[in-house]
Design a protein around this motif. Structure first.
Motif, PDB file in Angstrom:
ATOM      1  N   LYS A 391       0.858  -1.173   0.000  1.00 18.99           N
ATOM      2  CA  LYS A 391       0.000   0.000   0.000  1.00 18.99           C
ATOM      3  C   LYS A 391       0.900   1.230   0.000  1.00 18.99           C
ATOM      4  O   LYS A 391       1.925   1.258   0.680  1.00 18.99           O
ATOM      5  CB  LYS A 391      -0.912   0.031   1.232  1.00 18.99           C
ATOM      6  N   SER A 392       0.500   2.233  -0.748  1.00 17.66           N
ATOM      7  CA  SER A 392       1.305   3.454  -0.783  1.00 17.66           C
ATOM      8  C   SER A 392       0.414   4.664  -1.011  1.00 17.66           C
ATOM      9  O   SER A 392      -0.672   4.567  -1.577  1.00 17.66           O
ATOM     10  CB  SER A 392       2.368   3.385  -1.886  1.00 17.66           C
ATOM     11  N   LYS A 393       0.926   5.789  -0.546  1.00 17.86           N
ATOM     12  CA  LYS A 393       0.320   7.082  -0.835  1.00 17.86           C
ATOM     13  C   LYS A 393       1.445   8.017  -1.221  1.00 17.86           C
ATOM     14  O   LYS A 393       2.488   8.049  -0.551  1.00 17.86           O
ATOM     15  CB  LYS A 393      -0.438   7.632   0.377  1.00 17.86           C
ATOM     16  N   ASP A 394       1.261   8.757  -2.294  1.00 15.78           N
ATOM     17  CA  ASP A 394       2.323   9.660  -2.748  1.00 15.78           C
ATOM     18  C   ASP A 394       1.735  11.012  -3.097  1.00 15.78           C
ATOM     19  O   ASP A 394       0.529  11.157  -3.335  1.00 15.78           O
ATOM     20  CB  ASP A 394       3.044   9.074  -3.960  1.00 15.78           C
ATOM     21  N   GLY A 426       5.331   4.054   1.666  1.00 18.53           N
ATOM     22  CA  GLY A 426       4.887   2.722   1.293  1.00 18.53           C
ATOM     23  C   GLY A 426       4.816   1.843   2.521  1.00 18.53           C
ATOM     24  O   GLY A 426       5.541   2.061   3.503  1.00 18.53           O
ATOM     25  N   GLU A 427       3.929   0.876   2.461  1.00 18.03           N
ATOM     26  CA  GLU A 427       3.782  -0.069   3.562  1.00 18.03           C
ATOM     27  C   GLU A 427       3.928  -1.482   3.016  1.00 18.03           C
ATOM     28  O   GLU A 427       3.082  -1.968   2.273  1.00 18.03           O
ATOM     29  CB  GLU A 427       2.412   0.105   4.230  1.00 18.03           C
ATOM     30  N   ALA A 428       5.047  -2.120   3.376  1.00 17.41           N
ATOM     31  CA  ALA A 428       5.328  -3.484   2.938  1.00 17.41           C
ATOM     32  C   ALA A 428       6.520  -4.008   3.724  1.00 17.41           C
ATOM     33  O   ALA A 428       7.437  -3.240   4.057  1.00 17.41           O
ATOM     34  CB  ALA A 428       5.644  -3.525   1.441  1.00 17.41           C
ATOM     35  N   PRO A 429       6.545  -5.314   4.036  1.00 16.30           N
ATOM     36  CA  PRO A 429       7.685  -5.887   4.761  1.00 16.30           C
ATOM     37  C   PRO A 429       9.015  -5.681   4.044  1.00 16.30           C
ATOM     38  O   PRO A 429      10.057  -5.534   4.693  1.00 16.30           O
ATOM     39  CB  PRO A 429       7.325  -7.370   4.856  1.00 16.30           C
ATOM     40  N   ASN A 433      12.737  -0.961   7.812  1.00 21.21           N
ATOM     41  CA  ASN A 433      12.468   0.174   8.702  1.00 21.21           C
ATOM     42  C   ASN A 433      11.814   1.354   7.987  1.00 21.21           C
ATOM     43  O   ASN A 433      11.281   2.260   8.644  1.00 21.21           O
ATOM     44  CB  ASN A 433      13.775   0.650   9.355  1.00 21.21           C
ATOM     45  N   ARG A 434      11.852   1.351   6.682  1.00 23.09           N
ATOM     46  CA  ARG A 434      11.249   2.445   5.923  1.00 23.09           C
ATOM     47  C   ARG A 434       9.737   2.267   5.745  1.00 23.09           C
ATOM     48  O   ARG A 434       9.069   3.176   5.260  1.00 23.09           O
ATOM     49  CB  ARG A 434      11.894   2.543   4.541  1.00 23.09           C
TER      50      ARG A 434
END
Length: 702
Positions: A391-394, A426-429, A433-434
């Motif tokens: 998932k991401s938002k930009d 972004g949200e992903a394994p 840490n980012r």
């Protein structure tokens, strides 16, 4: 002389007598308006006296007459299908009459000759400092493509866009829509071609790529393509060129509506509605577009909705404001490569992307006798979801200020500055840490560009830009060129220019190869062109030769200081040489043709960039029927690099055609076909293009 013509002349003479006898201190303007390219008289042309509310309409022979007070006046001539023209006139005390001869340019001809992308202000393309190709509104309207990118790829030599199915490009894994110009670009890892909407940059804030599915052809009035660097004006991502999508606006008073319905192969459905309204200083344009298809392969469905609204208002004779907003929502399914070791992993539409994109733009423009420019602001944002949990938002936002000054005869000085801020989270394994961290980068740039014409034939130009990036500092971008009119209709142009692409947020910070020490990619472009315009606006032809020397390309290489095992480094370079031929000619009022060819010799072949392209197309109109056909041959298109640097390449010929019939002024029926030769080929490795596909539909106008 017919009775109608006799009555016309008697009426004009009678009115002249009344006006000259009954209006004290008034002067009479008479004149004739014609088509500049053919000399044919134009009737029903609106002649408007700005600021006064007075006006007239030309008769069947193009004649008009007005009564005005002494002083300075501005007349504007307006006619559907023609570019509006203004004329300043001055009546001194004691003058009684004035005669004008006005030639209006057809809108299509004006679109082809006057370009804005090469200088941010209107300029004839023959002397523009950059090589600019144009697709006009008629060519856009003749296509059945909902998206503008395939139209560009099929009509501009040297430009290529990858596709993967009947409609839709997708995003992330298996996606298409990669753009290359002269062999620069095309791959998944580099995005050195900048997309613009009305001069505003278009790219995803984190990944740096364009959003190909969001560029709807019905919203576009004209396309200008800069082949070669445009970084001096637009900064990052314009290293290999720029594609400016100039949106449609309502120009004629009143209301109009355009609709299109299409249905075809693979349950493909396309619906478009577009409307415009203009009253006085206010103009409004709005559209809605919906596409859907089951796809030519299992698990390849695509569904998209686009909405667009533009509002403009002319504050006075010198200033105007306009703004537009748009939103795109699409869901694309990846059928997977036909070479995938586990094809069942793509069953049941299991691999998908769900994308929401929104854009907003604002412009305050100014126009004076010796100066024009504007202030532009933009904001775009997106929410992306992918089947694997990503998932991401930009966001991408900025402001630009530019002004063109004509301080003395045949001189133009362009000044500009811009601020950009882009990034996202972004949200992903895989981000470690980012994951969930919002990351932004900032850019600040400014430029000056000077152009001077000597002896009525020679035009010299030179410019310099400085661009500062918040991570790695500054970049200087010079450019120089010349144009020489060898005859009334012929021009020789030469230029040397530098382009650059800054590393994206992804390349700097995201995923294991990330490297915050990256520097900009750079190239130098050297080109020479000959342009021939044909008499009476019947067309033009050009040939261009060029050499491109690129350096500092960002590549994934083994990491000497593991982990991770690989890292992004500025370790690539390339050298391209090539030439392009482009010719368009209106043989008769009913028959026109175009021809194009491009060849590029790439020292290291690139994926998604063909070595050669040939294009041949034509349009023929007979009464209520119209036939349009085009042939495109593509050779040495590399689609994959295998182990040991072995390249997989494709060569193919694609024939398309469209037949339309207009039973009434407001309705056009049509049927179109693509890949009529039923060729078996791939533009994206592992994603074969469909065989012959057909669409039928109807256009509605009122």
């Amino acid at each position: 002389m017919t009775r109608f013509k006799l009555m016309n002349r008697l009426t004009v003479g009678f009115l002249s007598l009344i006006l000259s006898a009954g209006i004290a201190n008034s002067q009479i303007i008479t004149g004739k308006v014609t088509d500049r390219s053919t000399g044919v008289a134009l009737s029903d042309v609106a002649v408007v006296v700005m600021k006064s509310g007075k006006g007239a309409v030309t008769d069947q022979e193009g004649n008009f007459m007005l009564s005005l007070e002494a002083g300075k006046h501005t007349l504007e001539f307006r006619h559907v299908g023609y570019h509006h023209q203004r004329k300043d006139v001055t009546f001194a005390e004691g003058m009684s009459t004035l005669r004008l001869e006005i030639g209006l340019e057809p809108e299509i001809y004006h679109q082809e000759q006057i370009v804005v992308t090469a200088s941010k202000t209107g300029m004839h393309r023959d002397i523009a400092p950059m090589n600019v190709s144009v697709i006009n509104s008629r060519q856009i309207g003749q296509s059945t493509e909902s998206n503008i990118l395939p139209v560009i790829s099929g009509q501009i030599p040297g430009v290529f866009v990858t596709e993967r199915g009947v409609t839709g490009f997708g995003l992330a894994g298996g996606s298409a829509g990669k753009i290359s110009i002269r062999g620069v670009g095309g791959s998944d890892a580099s995005f050195p071609v900048l997309l613009l909407i009305d001069g505003q940059p278009q790219f995803m804030g984190m990944m740096g790529h364009a959003l190909p599915d969001t560029y709807v052809s019905t919203d576009i009035e004209k396309v200008e393509v800069v082949k070669g660097p445009a970084s001096i004006l637009y900064g990052t991502n314009a290293m290999g060129g720029a594609i400016n999508l100039i949106t449609r606006r309502q120009k004629d008073e009143g209301f109009d509506f355009r609709g299109r319905i299409m249905y075809g192969s693979f349950n493909t459905q396309k619906y478009t509605a577009s409307t415009g309204f203009k009253k006085g200083r206010l103009d409004v344009t709005a559209s809605y577009n919906h596409d859907q298809t089951d796809g030519d392969r299992p698990n390849s469905a695509f569904n998209i909705d686009n909405g667009y609204l533009r509002v403009g208002y002319r504050l006075n004779d010198h200033f105007a404001v306009d703004g537009n907003v748009s939103h795109s929502s699409f869901k694309a399914y990846d059928p997977g490569s036909i070479y995938a070791p586990n094809p069942s992993a793509f069953d049941n539409n299991s691999q998908w992307v769900d994308i929401q994109r929104s854009n907003a733009y604002f412009t305050l423009s100014n126009h004076f006798e010796k100066s024009e420019g504007g202030l532009k602001g933009y904001y775009m944002t997106g929410d992306h979801s992918i089947y694997d949990g990503w998932k991401s938002k930009d966001e991408n936002m900025g402001i630009s200020l530019f002004q063109g000054l004509q301080l003395f005869s045949n001189n133009l000085i362009s000044l500009g500055a811009d601020i950009k801020k882009y990034g996202g989270r972004g949200e992903a394994p895989s981000l470690g840490n980012r994951s969930g961290e919002w990351i932004n980068v900032n850019e600040l740039g400014g430029y000056v560009f000077v152009q001077q014409r000597f002896f009525g034939r020679l035009t010299l130009n030179a410019g310099l830009r400085y661009d500062h990036h918040s991570v790695f500092g500054g970049t200087w971008v010079p450019q120089t060129g010349a144009a020489y009119n060898t005859g009334i209709h012929s021009t020789v142009k030469a230029s040397i220019s530098k382009g650059f692409r800054n590393p994206t947020v992804r390349e700097l910070y995201l995923f294991p190869p990330a490297n915050a020490s990256l520097k900009p990619e750079e190239l130098w472009n050297y080109e020479l062109s000959y342009i021939q315009d044909f008499a009476q606006g019947r067309g033009n032809a050009s040939i261009t030769v060029y050499a491109i020397d690129g350096d500092n390309l960002i590549m994934v290489v083994p990491n000497p200081n593991t982990p991770p095992p690989v890292i992004n480094m500025n370790s690539g370079s390339f050298y391209h040489t090539g030439f392009e031929v482009d010719a368009r000619y209106r043989i008769t009022d009913n028959l026109s043709m175009y021809l194009g060819y491009s060849f590029v010799d790439m020292e290291t072949p690139k994926v998604g960039a063909p070595g050669n392209q040939f294009m041949l197309g034509g349009q023929y109109r007979l009464g209520k029927f119209e036939v349009i056909s085009s042939l495109q041959t593509v050779g040495d298109l590399y689609t994959k690099v295998l182990p040991a640097n072995e390249m997989v390449s494709e060569s193919f010929t694609n024939l398309t055609g469209k037949i339309s019939y207009r039973p009434a002024q407001q309705i056009t029926l049509f049927v179109s076909g693509e890949n009529l030769l039923n060729q078996d080929y791939q533009l994206q490795y592992g994603y074969p293009m469909p065989g012959t596909t057909m669409l039928t539909g109807m256009n509605i106008y009122f």
